[in-house]
Motif scaffolding. Structure first.
Motif: not given
Length: 315
Positions: A47-57
């Motif tokens: 679920d939650d494409l295209p962006a789920h949760g924080p994006l690490p560096a």
């Protein structure tokens, strides 16, 4: 916001736990001995494409999608559905590349509502707008699958029936869920711990993530035995987050060592256990397993790295 509060109704939990001890013991024997026992089929869904949760560096949304696809193929999984919230393409510019990467890997996309709004919070007209606004982002319009945000099908029968009628009119099937271990909860603390360089905490997160998945497998199997007297092909809910992508190779290896084989969403939901959700024209079945998901049980030694402990980890 994720598939969170209210996702695990309690009405079947006691029954599942009564049957769960035997299933847990059996699963432990298989995993400990490394034997390949005949196990159930699982369809992997995200679920939650295209962006789920924080994006690490140093990571990208497309890279996360590609890592998920690589791990699934390496484990022998057939194509897996990703469910889209289109609003993220506006909130996080550039994230639409993850949808392109997903399709390039040969994996289809399903509808998760444009803004990820639970049915209990909106009226039928808003529900239909959420559905249709999201539809152009889906690659395959012939096989339409919809998953309710938060798995919230509405507490009001009239609102629920209206939503099901809308889905039927637009040619959708409902993508039910029969296995979940709250994977979304690990993505934020992982990003925090990674930023701090806390490798001990990350190791704890990895251990507890796999433990929760083992527990969920055993408990969903026990709940299916209690409800249907047999294993069913399970549909696993996960999320397209950075920690999910990191852990997927190890998770799928753990499943394979437990005798699990992987199947498609469509094949899993041809089972009669899913009949009321596969076809929204059918009456809602309040007793179906997908409406009584058991919660995974976490060992006390993992409490800091799972459940409520995740909120304060690496703060």
């Amino acid at each position: 916001m994720n598939e969170a509060g209210g996702r695990f109704p309690r009405s079947k939990r006691a029954s599942a736990r009564r049957h769960g001890l035997a299933a847990l013991a059996a699963a432990a024997l298989v995993l400990a001995g490394g034997a390949r026992a005949a196990g159930p089929a699982i369809a992997l869904t995200f679920d939650d494409l295209p962006a789920h949760g924080p994006l690490p560096a140093g990571e990208t949304r497309a890279g996360i999608a590609e890592a998920i696809a690589r791990a699934a193929r390496a484990a022998g999984s057939p194509p897996l559905y990703g469910f889209v919230n289109g609003v993220q393409t506006e909130r996080e510019p550039g994230s639409a590349a993850a949808l392109a990467a997903w399709r390039a890997a040969g994996d289809p996309l399903g509808n998760h509502g444009w803004s990820h709004l639970g049915l209990s919070k909106i009226d039928p007209a808003t529900f239909e707008r959420e559905l249709t606004r999201n539809a152009p982002l889906l690659a395959d319009q012939r096989a339409r699958w919809f998953r309710f945000p938060f798995l919230d099908e509405g507490a009001d029968p009239a609102r629920r029936d209206a939503a099901r009628a809308i889905l039927a009119r637009h040619g959708y099937r409902i993508a039910a869920v029969t296995m979940s271990f709250g994977d979304y909860g690990w993505n934020e603390p992982y990003a925090r711990c990674l930023a701090r360089g806390d490798q001990a905490a990350i190791a704890g997160l990895e251990r507890s993530f796999l433990a929760a998945a083992r527990s969920a497998l055993a408990q969903s199997r026990a709940a299916a035995q209690a409800r249907y007297g047999r294993d069913i092909p399970y549909v696993l809910l996960m999320h397209a987050g950075a920690f999910d992508a990191r852990m997927l190779p190890r998770l799928l290896d753990q499943y394979r060592r437990a005798g699990v084989r992987f199947t498609t969403l469509a094949a899993a939901e041809r089972d009669p256990a899913y009949a009321s959700d596969r076809d929204p024209r059918r009456p809602f079945d309040a007793d179906a397993l997908q409406h009584h998901l058991p919660s995974p049980e976490i060992a006390p030694e993992d409490a800091e790295y799972a459940g409520a402990g995740l909120a304060s980890l690496c703060q």
